[in-house]
Design an enzyme around this catalytic site. Structure first.
Site, mmCIF file in Angstrom:
data_model
loop_
_atom_site.group_PDB
_atom_site.id
_atom_site.type_symbol
_atom_site.label_atom_id
_atom_site.label_comp_id
_atom_site.label_asym_id
_atom_site.label_seq_id
_atom_site.Cartn_x
_atom_site.Cartn_y
_atom_site.Cartn_z
ATOM 1 N N GLY A 95 0.853 -1.195 0.000
ATOM 2 C CA GLY A 95 0.000 0.000 0.000
ATOM 3 C C GLY A 95 0.881 1.234 0.000
ATOM 4 O O GLY A 95 1.903 1.283 0.688
ATOM 5 N N TYR A 96 0.472 2.202 -0.771
ATOM 6 C CA TYR A 96 1.268 3.428 -0.870
ATOM 7 C C TYR A 96 0.332 4.622 -0.840
ATOM 8 O O TYR A 96 0.271 5.434 -1.757
ATOM 9 C CB TYR A 96 2.119 3.395 -2.155
ATOM 10 C CG TYR A 96 3.285 4.352 -2.107
ATOM 11 C CD1 TYR A 96 4.370 4.104 -1.284
ATOM 12 C CD2 TYR A 96 3.297 5.510 -2.888
ATOM 13 C CE1 TYR A 96 5.436 4.984 -1.226
ATOM 14 C CE2 TYR A 96 4.372 6.401 -2.847
ATOM 15 C CZ TYR A 96 5.426 6.123 -2.012
ATOM 16 O OH TYR A 96 6.500 6.996 -1.952
ATOM 17 N N SER A 98 -1.318 7.447 2.255
ATOM 18 C CA SER A 98 -0.754 8.455 3.143
ATOM 19 C C SER A 98 0.407 7.888 3.974
ATOM 20 O O SER A 98 1.524 8.422 3.965
ATOM 21 C CB SER A 98 -1.884 8.947 4.056
ATOM 22 O OG SER A 98 -1.387 9.768 5.057
ATOM 23 N N ASP A 163 -7.761 0.377 5.851
ATOM 24 C CA ASP A 163 -8.265 -0.661 6.749
ATOM 25 C C ASP A 163 -9.316 -1.538 6.054
ATOM 26 O O ASP A 163 -9.321 -2.753 6.229
ATOM 27 C CB ASP A 163 -8.822 -0.023 8.023
ATOM 28 C CG ASP A 163 -7.702 0.666 8.809
ATOM 29 O OD1 ASP A 163 -6.663 0.023 9.044
ATOM 30 O OD2 ASP A 163 -7.850 1.853 9.153
ATOM 31 N N ALA A 164 -10.169 -0.914 5.257
ATOM 32 C CA ALA A 164 -11.176 -1.708 4.547
ATOM 33 C C ALA A 164 -10.503 -2.651 3.557
ATOM 34 O O ALA A 164 -10.887 -3.821 3.419
ATOM 35 C CB ALA A 164 -12.155 -0.784 3.823
ATOM 36 N N HIS A 187 -2.194 0.163 12.606
ATOM 37 C CA HIS A 187 -3.469 0.354 13.303
ATOM 38 C C HIS A 187 -3.889 -1.020 13.809
ATOM 39 O O HIS A 187 -3.690 -2.023 13.095
ATOM 40 C CB HIS A 187 -4.488 0.893 12.294
ATOM 41 C CG HIS A 187 -5.673 1.581 12.899
ATOM 42 N ND1 HIS A 187 -5.792 1.874 14.246
ATOM 43 C CD2 HIS A 187 -6.824 2.031 12.318
ATOM 44 C CE1 HIS A 187 -6.949 2.491 14.454
ATOM 45 N NE2 HIS A 187 -7.587 2.595 13.309
HETATM 46 N N1 NAP Z 1 -3.637 8.229 7.378
HETATM 47 C C1 NAP Z 1 -3.398 8.375 8.669
HETATM 48 O O1 NAP Z 1 -3.453 9.482 9.240
HETATM 49 C C2 NAP Z 1 -2.982 7.193 9.501
HETATM 50 C C3 NAP Z 1 -2.328 7.426 10.706
HETATM 51 C C4 NAP Z 1 -1.901 6.323 11.452
HETATM 52 C C5 NAP Z 1 -2.194 5.044 11.014
HETATM 53 N N2 NAP Z 1 -2.869 4.854 9.841
HETATM 54 C C6 NAP Z 1 -3.136 3.472 9.389
HETATM 55 O O2 NAP Z 1 -2.223 3.178 8.332
HETATM 56 C C7 NAP Z 1 -2.825 2.247 7.423
HETATM 57 C C8 NAP Z 1 -2.818 2.842 6.023
HETATM 58 O O3 NAP Z 1 -3.651 3.992 6.040
HETATM 59 P P1 NAP Z 1 -3.562 5.116 4.929
HETATM 60 O O4 NAP Z 1 -4.355 6.263 5.426
HETATM 61 O O5 NAP Z 1 -2.138 5.302 4.509
HETATM 62 O O6 NAP Z 1 -4.359 4.416 3.752
HETATM 63 P P2 NAP Z 1 -4.781 5.098 2.398
HETATM 64 O O7 NAP Z 1 -4.118 6.405 2.189
HETATM 65 O O8 NAP Z 1 -6.262 5.042 2.360
HETATM 66 O O9 NAP Z 1 -4.082 4.064 1.386
HETATM 67 C C9 NAP Z 1 -4.795 3.212 0.685
HETATM 68 C C10 NAP Z 1 -3.871 2.229 -0.013
HETATM 69 O O10 NAP Z 1 -4.629 1.043 -0.081
HETATM 70 C C11 NAP Z 1 -4.674 0.656 -1.455
HETATM 71 N N3 NAP Z 1 -5.956 -0.029 -1.697
HETATM 72 C C12 NAP Z 1 -7.208 0.434 -1.420
HETATM 73 N N4 NAP Z 1 -8.110 -0.508 -1.763
HETATM 74 C C13 NAP Z 1 -7.411 -1.558 -2.259
HETATM 75 C C14 NAP Z 1 -7.764 -2.831 -2.737
HETATM 76 N N5 NAP Z 1 -9.052 -3.243 -2.778
HETATM 77 N N6 NAP Z 1 -6.783 -3.664 -3.168
HETATM 78 C C15 NAP Z 1 -5.490 -3.274 -3.102
HETATM 79 N N7 NAP Z 1 -5.077 -2.088 -2.651
HETATM 80 C C16 NAP Z 1 -6.033 -1.249 -2.222
HETATM 81 C C17 NAP Z 1 -4.536 1.927 -2.260
HETATM 82 O O11 NAP Z 1 -4.053 1.588 -3.542
HETATM 83 P P3 NAP Z 1 -4.656 2.247 -4.895
HETATM 84 O O12 NAP Z 1 -4.045 3.601 -5.016
HETATM 85 O O13 NAP Z 1 -4.242 1.296 -5.940
HETATM 86 O O14 NAP Z 1 -6.149 2.347 -4.679
HETATM 87 C C18 NAP Z 1 -3.502 2.674 -1.410
HETATM 88 O O15 NAP Z 1 -2.208 2.240 -1.734
HETATM 89 C C19 NAP Z 1 -4.239 1.993 7.962
HETATM 90 O O16 NAP Z 1 -4.209 0.861 8.788
HETATM 91 C C20 NAP Z 1 -4.503 3.245 8.789
HETATM 92 O O17 NAP Z 1 -5.493 3.056 9.783
HETATM 93 C C21 NAP Z 1 -3.242 5.882 9.070
#
Ligand code: NAP
Length: 415
Positions: A95-96, A98, A163-164, A187
């Site tokens: 995953g790439y 945020s 997470d989803a 998380h």
């Molecule tokens: N953001 C925050 O502030 C934060 C802070 C602390 C912890 N976290 C935790 O860190 C983790 C990542 O969070 P995030 O916010 O970085 O996530 P995000 O920005 O929503 O990243 C989503 C990633 O998931 C991929 N993805 C989505 N649906 C998919 C699918 N069906 N199959 C394959 N890849 C898929 C996306 O790829 P595509 O571009 O190809 O869709 C993208 O690389 C989570 O567990 C979150 O709770 C987040």
């Protein structure tokens, strides 16, 4: 706070896009990693000087208002020790978004061996290419792969899908997480709410967590400034006896300044609770309630916005951040102080039952199920955009745009 940065992820990506490619590339394999941030040599040199002066400080127990807690600091892990610790590891960042962006680039700049796994030709694939992760094959230094391939190549599998998506993809990914690998999350969501997510880690791998207390964007910008985000660490499963140590080291690797210890359950409960409460939902509700009553009583939008949001964010809340609530009180007028001191317990009393209901809704999984249902929809992006457009269109936030435009340092492109 897991979702705070999601709204910021587009601008994060935009800023990543603006980063010169040559710069990104030069950071792929640091030859002489002299600091925690190759981008901020000057700031980092200052940090290095400080840590040389103090030496490696070691794990410490601090007194947090009467409760003793252990904290782990970056200074316990000089860069050479960190690189040596992971010399036989490949960090596979799955995953790439945020967090993937922030944690991946930081670990790479720290001289660790990092590869990225994302859906081929999706948005994240394109972003990763722009950040200098390479997918040309066969070339030495290849660092961008489809998800399954990255998991096969990695020893530490960092699941940073949304997470989803972690739940949706688990049936395909689980069999690839074989004995000897380490499974990492940012998380506690997926494993704690396993009855809803069906994410049950294999029994023969270490399962650890490093949860940065801020957006992926902040994870990156603080690192580039030679500073570091604070994170929590936790262990779900310790097969090797080294799980906690690995979590701490990874916390440093991805750019943390210090870490405190928690459990997967406590991390996810406090995180979901905090973002629904004061960090986001609570403050949105309180701002709106105060603004509406001012407007009903004939105050103009500019006055209502200034007395509700602008003064809070621009003047008073930064004071709380700098030196605490009493410091903010001391900086205000005697009239303001008296009234605020009288009304604080009234707000507290009115809100405790709301917070209790919220905590229970988090604990019993209601919040998780709602989140999985909404964020798992095929129409998720459009549905979210519709809800955010409603907020954007509320008078309070429309008035806010005009108020912000009056700031002497206002830059139109920032709207
Ligand atoms: N953001 C925050 O502030 C934060 C802070 C602390 C912890 N976290 C935790 O860190 C983790 C990542 O969070 P995030 O916010 O970085 O996530 P995000 O920005 O929503 O990243 C989503 C990633 O998931 C991929 N993805 C989505 N649906 C998919 C699918 N069906 N199959 C394959 N890849 C898929 C996306 O790829 P595509 O571009 O190809 O869709 C993208 O690389 C989570 O567990 C979150 O709770 C987040």
């Amino acid at each position: 706070m897991a979702s705070l940065a999601r709204s910021a992820s587009q601008s994060l990506r935009a800023s990543a896009r603006r980063a010169p490619r040559s710069l990104a590339k030069s950071a792929v394999r640091p030859t002489q990693a002299a600091s925690y941030s190759l981008f901020a040599r000057a700031a980092a040199a200052k940090v290095a000087q400080t840590s040389t002066a103090k030496g490696v400080r070691g794990v410490k127990t601090l007194d947090f208002a009467g409760t003793k807690e252990v904290v782990y600091e970056r200074s316990d892990w000089p860069l050479a020790k960190l690189q040596d610790y992971f010399k036989n590891d490949t960090l596979a960042l799955i995953g790439y978004g945020s967090q993937g962006h922030g944690q991946g680039l930081n670990a790479r700049d720290n001289g660790l061996n990092v590869i990225v796994g994302v859906r081929k030709d999706g948005e994240s694939w394109r972003q990763a290419l722009e950040d200098g992760w390479e997918s040309f094959s066969p070339v030495p230094g290849e660092t961008l792969f489809p998800i399954e391939e990255a998991i096969n190549k990695g020893t530490i599998i960092m699941n940073l899908l949304s997470d989803a998506a972690q739940s949706q993809t688990w049936p395909q990914l689980a069999p690839l997480i074989t004995k000897g690998k380490t499974l990492y999350f940012s998380h506690g969501f997926s494993v704690v709410y396993k009855d809803d997510t069906h994410v049950i880690p294999p029994k023969d791998v270490d399962v650890i967590l490093v949860a940065p207390k801020g957006s992926g964007r902040t994870v990156r910008t603080l690192f580039k400034e030679g500073r570091g985000i604070n994170s929590s660490i936790a262990v779900w499963q310790d097969v090797t006896g080294k799980a906690k140590e690995k979590a701490i080291a990874l916390g440093v690797g991805i750019g943390s300044g210090y870490m405190y210890e928690t459990t997967f359950e406590k991390e996810v409960y406090s995180d979901l609770y905090g973002e629904r409460g004061v960090l986001m939902g609570g403050i949105q509700g309180l701002f709106l309630a105060q603004y509406q009553v001012l407007r009903k009583n004939g105050h103009s939008p500019s006055e209502a916005f200034n007395e509700t949001v602008e003064e809070a964010t621009q003047s008073l809340y930064p004071l709380i951040g700098q030196k605490g609530m009493d410091y903010m009180y001391n900086a205000c007028s005697t009239t303001a102080r008296r009234g605020a001191l009288d009304w604080a317990p009234i707000f507290e009393k009115a809100n405790v039952p709301v917070f209790e209901a919220l905590y229970e809704s988090v604990r019993n999984g209601t919040e998780t199920r709602k989140s999985l249902e909404f964020n798992g929809r095929a129409t998720y992006r459009e549905d979210l955009a519709k809800e955010l457009a409603v907020i954007d269109n509320q008078e309070i936030w429309r008035a806010g745009k005009t108020v912000r435009s009056l700031r002497p340092d206002y830059k139109p492109e920032s709207e």
